[in-house]
Motif scaffolding. Structure first.
Motif, PDB file in Angstrom:
ATOM      1  N   GLY A 151       0.682  -1.842   4.640  1.00  0.00           N
ATOM      2  CA  GLY A 151       0.935  -0.442   4.332  1.00  0.00           C
ATOM      3  C   GLY A 151       2.061   0.141   5.148  1.00  0.00           C
ATOM      4  N   SER A 152       1.735   0.553   6.379  1.00  0.00           N
ATOM      5  CA  SER A 152       2.633   1.352   7.217  1.00  0.00           C
ATOM      6  C   SER A 152       4.050   0.804   7.343  1.00  0.00           C
ATOM      7  N   GLU A 174     -14.446  -5.449   2.685  1.00  0.00           N
ATOM      8  CA  GLU A 174     -13.744  -5.505   3.978  1.00  0.00           C
ATOM      9  C   GLU A 174     -14.687  -5.722   5.158  1.00  0.00           C
ATOM     10  N   GLU A 224      -5.581  -8.138   6.481  1.00  0.00           N
ATOM     11  CA  GLU A 224      -5.221  -6.721   6.364  1.00  0.00           C
ATOM     12  C   GLU A 224      -4.794  -6.113   7.694  1.00  0.00           C
ATOM     13  N   SER A 225      -3.752  -5.304   7.638  1.00  0.00           N
ATOM     14  CA  SER A 225      -3.330  -4.382   8.707  1.00  0.00           C
ATOM     15  C   SER A 225      -2.486  -4.999   9.825  1.00  0.00           C
ATOM     16  N   GLY A 226      -1.446  -4.241  10.174  1.00  0.00           N
ATOM     17  CA  GLY A 226      -0.654  -4.544  11.362  1.00  0.00           C
ATOM     18  C   GLY A 226       0.509  -5.494  11.133  1.00  0.00           C
ATOM     19  N   LYS A 263      -8.077   2.679  -2.625  1.00  0.00           N
ATOM     20  CA  LYS A 263      -8.379   2.531  -1.207  1.00  0.00           C
ATOM     21  C   LYS A 263      -8.955   3.843  -0.722  1.00  0.00           C
ATOM     22  N   ASN A 303      -9.988  -7.006   8.145  1.00  0.00           N
ATOM     23  CA  ASN A 303      -9.147  -5.962   8.718  1.00  0.00           C
ATOM     24  C   ASN A 303      -8.878  -6.262  10.192  1.00  0.00           C
ATOM     25  N   GLU A 320       0.801  -1.227   0.000  1.00  0.00           N
ATOM     26  CA  GLU A 320       0.000   0.000   0.000  1.00  0.00           C
ATOM     27  C   GLU A 320       0.831   1.273   0.000  1.00  0.00           C
ATOM     28  N   PHE A 334     -12.889   5.570   1.312  1.00  0.00           N
ATOM     29  CA  PHE A 334     -14.105   5.306   2.066  1.00  0.00           C
ATOM     30  C   PHE A 334     -15.260   5.528   1.102  1.00  0.00           C
ATOM     31  N   LYS A 343       0.896   4.554   1.304  1.00  0.00           N
ATOM     32  CA  LYS A 343       0.231   5.162   2.462  1.00  0.00           C
ATOM     33  C   LYS A 343       1.180   6.193   3.055  1.00  0.00           C
ATOM     34  N   PHE A 387      -5.179  10.407   5.320  1.00  0.00           N
ATOM     35  CA  PHE A 387      -4.202   9.481   4.740  1.00  0.00           C
ATOM     36  C   PHE A 387      -3.300  10.160   3.714  1.00  0.00           C
ATOM     37  N   ARG A 439      -7.528  -4.206  12.056  1.00  0.00           N
ATOM     38  CA  ARG A 439      -7.694  -2.928  12.758  1.00  0.00           C
ATOM     39  C   ARG A 439      -9.178  -2.585  12.855  1.00  0.00           C
TER      40      ARG A 439
HETATM   41  O1  IGP Z   1      -0.742   0.153   7.506  1.00  0.00           O
HETATM   42  P1  IGP Z   1      -1.118  -1.245   7.803  1.00  0.00           P
HETATM   43  O2  IGP Z   1      -1.324  -1.512   9.264  1.00  0.00           O
HETATM   44  O3  IGP Z   1      -0.181  -2.240   7.180  1.00  0.00           O
HETATM   45  O4  IGP Z   1      -2.575  -1.474   7.144  1.00  0.00           O
HETATM   46  C1  IGP Z   1      -2.760  -1.432   5.735  1.00  0.00           C
HETATM   47  C2  IGP Z   1      -4.254  -1.452   5.396  1.00  0.00           C
HETATM   48  O5  IGP Z   1      -4.792  -2.668   5.809  1.00  0.00           O
HETATM   49  C3  IGP Z   1      -4.981  -0.278   6.031  1.00  0.00           C
HETATM   50  O6  IGP Z   1      -4.443   0.871   5.477  1.00  0.00           O
HETATM   51  C4  IGP Z   1      -6.490  -0.292   5.823  1.00  0.00           C
HETATM   52  C5  IGP Z   1      -7.291  -1.379   5.839  1.00  0.00           C
HETATM   53  N1  IGP Z   1      -8.581  -1.039   5.613  1.00  0.00           N
HETATM   54  C6  IGP Z   1      -8.647   0.288   5.461  1.00  0.00           C
HETATM   55  C7  IGP Z   1      -9.725   1.104   5.173  1.00  0.00           C
HETATM   56  C8  IGP Z   1      -9.506   2.444   5.013  1.00  0.00           C
HETATM   57  C9  IGP Z   1      -8.249   2.991   5.167  1.00  0.00           C
HETATM   58  C10 IGP Z   1      -7.147   2.193   5.432  1.00  0.00           C
HETATM   59  C11 IGP Z   1      -7.339   0.829   5.584  1.00  0.00           C
END
Ligand code: IGP
Length: 271
Positions: A252-253, A176, A230-232, A128, A197, A67, A130, A69, A107, A199
């Motif tokens: 991403g991060s 998601e 996804e995420s973390g 990516k 996700n 990603e 909303f 980001k 973002f 998160r």
């Molecule tokens: O930065 P990370 O922890 O690796 O996560 C990436 C991605 O999953 C995250 O940016 C994300 C997942 N779903 C979202 C919805 C909106 C914005 C951002 C996201």
């Protein structure tokens, strides 16, 4: 899908009430609703489905969606990435697809980032954002994205209509979810690619146990599509938990903030 029904979907989809979305997510969604208030709901004639995003993830082993980001609500500024350079580095490092944030306030994303990435790499690109209005999907298709994110936490049961609109526009959709209830909605809507996700976007809290749990549940329910964790994720050890379970991971991060994005991508994917 007949033209009339997808246009009815687009009109209905533009009039949803998002006021019940809580926390950080609710604030971002309210801003996006205001940004797109009154935007054209017209989707135009059906575009051929290329399935490039889906195909890229469908290879053996765990594929990576890397990603672009530059900032996030949880971390603030991550890195002042040049989107095209970042995407090229991810591609060189072995990513299967690229995700580009286009949300501007939290973002640090923008449409130009998506344009630049689509022009720079040969990998399929995910928008990516909303998504709260059909125009956001039309834009994604117009800008050359292969896929768009649809969040059940935002769209609720309307995710089925948005899925229909995405497919009408030739886009794949990453649907998601974050809990069992959202997973049920994604499955009932006919999602083909489900992202779990880790998160919680209402609190920004990460729990790496969420993806394995919901992925196992989706498979147990007979879901035959693609599953994305996804995420973390920061290390190869983190990924080992979803290897053999997920088809892909979205990171991403930890990559974006690494300094050497190609090297960080290679290191993350090393087993
Ligand atoms: O930065 P990370 O922890 O690796 O996560 C990436 C991605 O999953 C995250 O940016 C994300 C997942 N779903 C979202 C919805 C909106 C914005 C951002 C996201």
């Amino acid at each position: 899908m007949v033209q009339g029904s997808v246009e009815r979907m687009a009109t209905a989809g533009a009039g949803l009430d998002f006021s019940g979305v809580p926390g950080v997510l609710g604030r971002i969604v309210a801003e996006r609703v205001a940004d797109y208030a009154g935007a054209d709901t017209e989707l135009g004639t059906a575009r051929p489905r290329q399935r490039r995003f889906e195909t890229a993830l469908k290879v053996a082993g765990l594929s990576l969606i890397a990603e672009v980001k530059r900032a996030s609500p949880s971390q603030g500024a991550i890195a002042p990435l040049d989107p095209a350079q970042a995407a090229l580095a991810y591609e060189a490092g072995g990513a299967a697809a690229i995700s580009v944030l286009t949300e501007p306030r939290h973002f640090d994303g923008n449409p130009e980032a998506l344009h630049a990435v689509v022009a720079a790499v040969s990998l399929p690109v995910l928008r990516k954002d909303f998504v709260v209005h059909p125009a956001m999907l039309r834009e994604a298709a117009d800008w050359g994205a292969s896929a768009a994110l649809l969040m059940v936490s935002v769209l609720g049961e309307a995710v089925g209509e948005y899925l229909g609109m995405a497919h009408h526009l030739g886009l794949d959709a990453l649907v998601e979810v974050h809990d069992e209830r959202e997973l049920e909605i994604a499955l009932a809507a006919g999602a083909e690619i489900i992202g779990v996700n880790n998160r919680d976007l209402t609190t920004l809290h990460i729990d790496l146990a969420v993806s394995p749990r919901l992925i196992a549940r989706a498979r147990a329910a007979g879901f035959a599509g693609l599953l994305v964790a996804e995420s973390g994720y920061r290390t190869p050890a983190d990924l080992s938990v979803v290897r053999g379970l997920a088809d892909a991971v979205l990171v991403g991060s930890s990559l974006a903030g690494s300094g050497d994005l190609a090297q960080a991508t290679r290191a993350l994917l090393s087993v």
